[in-house]
Design a protein around this motif. Sequence first.
Motif, PDB file in Angstrom:
ATOM      1  N   GLU A 263      28.504  59.801  41.250  1.00 43.41           N
ATOM      2  CA  GLU A 263      27.354  60.347  41.975  1.00 43.41           C
ATOM      3  C   GLU A 263      27.679  60.532  43.446  1.00 43.41           C
ATOM      4  N   ALA A 264      27.012  61.503  44.057  1.00 46.67           N
ATOM      5  CA  ALA A 264      27.088  61.701  45.505  1.00 46.67           C
ATOM      6  C   ALA A 264      25.756  62.259  45.984  1.00 46.67           C
ATOM      7  N   SER A 265      25.487  62.073  47.265  1.00 51.65           N
ATOM      8  CA  SER A 265      24.260  62.590  47.875  1.00 51.65           C
ATOM      9  C   SER A 265      24.632  63.703  48.848  1.00 51.65           C
ATOM     10  N   PHE A 266      23.908  64.802  48.771  1.00 47.40           N
ATOM     11  CA  PHE A 266      24.191  65.946  49.640  1.00 47.40           C
ATOM     12  C   PHE A 266      22.898  66.368  50.315  1.00 47.40           C
ATOM     13  N   PHE A 267      22.943  66.501  51.655  1.00 52.19           N
ATOM     14  CA  PHE A 267      21.757  66.860  52.426  1.00 52.19           C
ATOM     15  C   PHE A 267      22.016  68.142  53.203  1.00 52.19           C
ATOM     16  N   ALA A 268      20.948  68.930  53.364  1.00 55.67           N
ATOM     17  CA  ALA A 268      21.052  70.134  54.182  1.00 55.67           C
ATOM     18  C   ALA A 268      19.731  70.379  54.889  1.00 55.67           C
ATOM     19  N   PHE A 269      19.810  70.676  56.194  1.00 52.84           N
ATOM     20  CA  PHE A 269      18.646  71.158  56.918  1.00 52.84           C
ATOM     21  C   PHE A 269      18.424  72.620  56.538  1.00 52.84           C
ATOM     22  N   THR A 270      17.173  73.050  56.511  1.00 55.29           N
ATOM     23  CA  THR A 270      16.875  74.455  56.250  1.00 55.29           C
ATOM     24  C   THR A 270      15.536  74.834  56.869  1.00 55.29           C
ATOM     25  N   ASP A 271      15.435  76.077  57.300  1.00 56.47           N
ATOM     26  CA  ASP A 271      14.155  76.595  57.802  1.00 56.47           C
ATOM     27  C   ASP A 271      13.502  77.530  56.786  1.00 56.47           C
ATOM     28  N   GLY A 272      14.045  77.508  55.553  1.00 52.90           N
ATOM     29  CA  GLY A 272      13.552  78.388  54.502  1.00 52.90           C
ATOM     30  C   GLY A 272      14.474  79.558  54.250  1.00 52.90           C
TER      31      GLY A 272
ATOM     32  N   SER B 118      17.946  79.921  56.632  1.00 54.78           N
ATOM     33  CA  SER B 118      19.254  79.409  57.050  1.00 54.78           C
ATOM     34  C   SER B 118      19.468  77.994  56.512  1.00 54.78           C
ATOM     35  N   ILE B 119      20.747  77.634  56.349  1.00 57.58           N
ATOM     36  CA  ILE B 119      21.114  76.328  55.808  1.00 57.58           C
ATOM     37  C   ILE B 119      22.130  75.674  56.734  1.00 57.58           C
ATOM     38  N   LEU B 120      21.921  74.402  57.052  1.00 60.31           N
ATOM     39  CA  LEU B 120      22.842  73.630  57.881  1.00 60.31           C
ATOM     40  C   LEU B 120      23.167  72.326  57.151  1.00 60.31           C
ATOM     41  N   PRO B 121      24.300  72.292  56.429  1.00 63.51           N
ATOM     42  CA  PRO B 121      24.637  71.091  55.647  1.00 63.51           C
ATOM     43  C   PRO B 121      25.010  69.912  56.531  1.00 63.51           C
ATOM     44  N   LEU B 122      24.759  68.704  56.009  1.00 64.56           N
ATOM     45  CA  LEU B 122      25.161  67.476  56.676  1.00 64.56           C
ATOM     46  C   LEU B 122      26.468  66.974  56.074  1.00 64.56           C
ATOM     47  N   ALA B 123      26.998  65.905  56.637  1.00 63.64           N
ATOM     48  CA  ALA B 123      28.187  65.266  56.076  1.00 63.64           C
ATOM     49  C   ALA B 123      27.847  64.663  54.713  1.00 63.64           C
ATOM     50  N   SER B 124      28.866  64.384  53.939  1.00 62.61           N
ATOM     51  CA  SER B 124      28.657  63.825  52.604  1.00 62.61           C
ATOM     52  C   SER B 124      28.308  62.339  52.684  1.00 62.61           C
ATOM     53  N   SER B 125      27.670  61.843  51.628  1.00 63.60           N
ATOM     54  CA  SER B 125      27.336  60.416  51.548  1.00 63.60           C
ATOM     55  C   SER B 125      27.235  60.013  50.085  1.00 63.60           C
ATOM     56  N   GLN B 126      27.174  58.719  49.846  1.00 56.01           N
ATOM     57  CA  GLN B 126      27.023  58.225  48.479  1.00 56.01           C
ATOM     58  C   GLN B 126      26.128  56.994  48.483  1.00 56.01           C
ATOM     59  N   ASP B 127      25.175  56.978  47.556  1.00 59.02           N
ATOM     60  CA  ASP B 127      24.194  55.911  47.423  1.00 59.02           C
ATOM     61  C   ASP B 127      24.638  54.957  46.313  1.00 59.02           C
ATOM     62  N   HIS B 128      24.076  53.754  46.298  1.00 53.02           N
ATOM     63  CA  HIS B 128      24.298  52.777  45.224  1.00 53.02           C
ATOM     64  C   HIS B 128      22.931  52.413  44.665  1.00 53.02           C
ATOM     65  N   LYS B 129      22.584  52.976  43.529  1.00 55.99           N
ATOM     66  CA  LYS B 129      21.222  52.869  42.991  1.00 55.99           C
ATOM     67  C   LYS B 129      20.943  51.543  42.281  1.00 55.99           C
ATOM     68  N   ARG B 130      21.903  51.036  41.528  1.00 58.01           N
ATOM     69  CA  ARG B 130      21.647  49.845  40.709  1.00 58.01           C
ATOM     70  C   ARG B 130      21.553  48.594  41.577  1.00 58.01           C
ATOM     71  N   VAL B 131      20.793  47.618  41.092  1.00 62.51           N
ATOM     72  CA  VAL B 131      20.480  46.456  41.914  1.00 62.51           C
ATOM     73  C   VAL B 131      21.647  45.472  42.044  1.00 62.51           C
ATOM     74  N   TYR B 132      22.539  45.447  41.045  1.00 65.81           N
ATOM     75  CA  TYR B 132      23.619  44.458  41.059  1.00 65.81           C
ATOM     76  C   TYR B 132      24.991  45.099  41.253  1.00 65.81           C
ATOM     77  N   ASP B 133      25.976  44.276  41.595  1.00 63.15           N
ATOM     78  CA  ASP B 133      27.354  44.728  41.763  1.00 63.15           C
ATOM     79  C   ASP B 133      27.844  45.456  40.515  1.00 63.15           C
ATOM     80  N   GLN B 134      28.825  46.330  40.752  1.00 64.40           N
ATOM     81  CA  GLN B 134      29.462  47.111  39.672  1.00 64.40           C
ATOM     82  C   GLN B 134      28.437  47.957  38.922  1.00 64.40           C
TER      83      GLN B 134
END
Length: 431
Positions: free
Chosen positions: A192-201, A203-219
């Motif tokens: 999984e990865a998270s991708f964000f972009a600003f937009t005015d409807g 034009s598009i301005l992408p942000l840097a990449s990121s990754q979330d950790h959804k599950r509550v425990y390690d691994q």
Amino acid sequence: MNILVVGGGGREHALVWKIAQSPLVEKIYCAPGNPGIAQLADCVHIDADDIEGLCEFAQAEQIDLTVVGPEIPLTLGIVDHFQAAGLAIFGPTQKAAQIEGSKRFSKELMERYQIPTAAYRSFTDHGEAVAYVKAQGTPIVIKANGLAAGKGVVVAMDEEQALAALDDMMLGQVFGDAGRCIVIEEFMAGEEASFFAFTDGTSILPLASSQDHKRVYDQDQGPNTGGMGAYSPAPVVTAELHQEIVDTIVRPTIVGMANDGCPYSGILYVGLMIKDGRPRVVEYNARFGDPEAQPLLMRMKSDMVPILKACAMGELSDQTIEWHDKAAVCVVMASGGYPADYAKGLPLTGLEDAAALEDVMVFHAGTALEQGKIVNRGGRVLGVTGLGSTVAEAISNAYRAVEKIHWDKVHYRRDIGARALQHAASAGEKK
């Protein structure tokens, strides 16, 4: 400028922290805010879903721009209400916010515009949903159609788990009205990865990449949460893949929304599953992610206020973003028992010691001030975020700060950023 930030979690603390650095800003208000935010802004006792109260406040205080953090006010139509009152506001309209507020809406959008995602069916009848699961087999993904604070998704690895999820959502109504309709998707393997972009409807301005950790425990064990940590950049998103995500997912989404009569303005979050270098959409959010906002905004070198204003005014085309070369890692410190029941009102210690460390920012999420002490109020309490020249150094800085903070039954994952280290090790081996 006078700025109003709506919300009171870790994401909003990060937004206020970043906005406060702008020379364009004279005064920041936050409604309702939290004790961490109160160090940077005037916290106003107005709930984030009190649309009328927020609008009246913005008019009375001559707010130049309102920035909406959480999803609920967006789906309730705060943007429409403010725009009707002649107030500038950052975020999508109620109609456009359906991209997060309704899983069925977003899946139908992707189907119409051939945006890569998992195959799916939606159901309002429990018996039909059960029959479909039995016919499809497992693993399979069960999602509540509406908002469920990031917890309305069950990745069922066997039939018993899938049927229990259907019972909970459709019969037990554990997510209330959000589970009256459910979406059943094919299981997607990958990273999984998270991708964000600003937009005015437009034009598009992408942000840097990121990754979330959804599950509550390690691994990645245990139930889904709102997010237990995040890091940026995410090595899984290469420069080539970054462009492919913009071309095959983000741009068609923005064009499709405009074509469908609900142009999307604000920040668009795309949750991705990446396998064999190909991205597919897991879900959309109509706002900054939490905890992804924390490392992303710590890495953002540019003044964010002109970008927020440009999105609200339809003038994004001339904006750019500069990024610090450093990596950032956010470790969420949660109440013991989260995402289920947990004790509240437990005093926190060590906050000042952690905040004194270099390259560290402690973002408050679920905290409150009671009898002069900072206590836990929510499930996710703090987002301790570290910067470093490498992901490994950022991880070390974040956990160094985490170790200084304590309260009874505190829980946090100890493997945030581990996937990034694996990518780095793999890249080193290939060299």
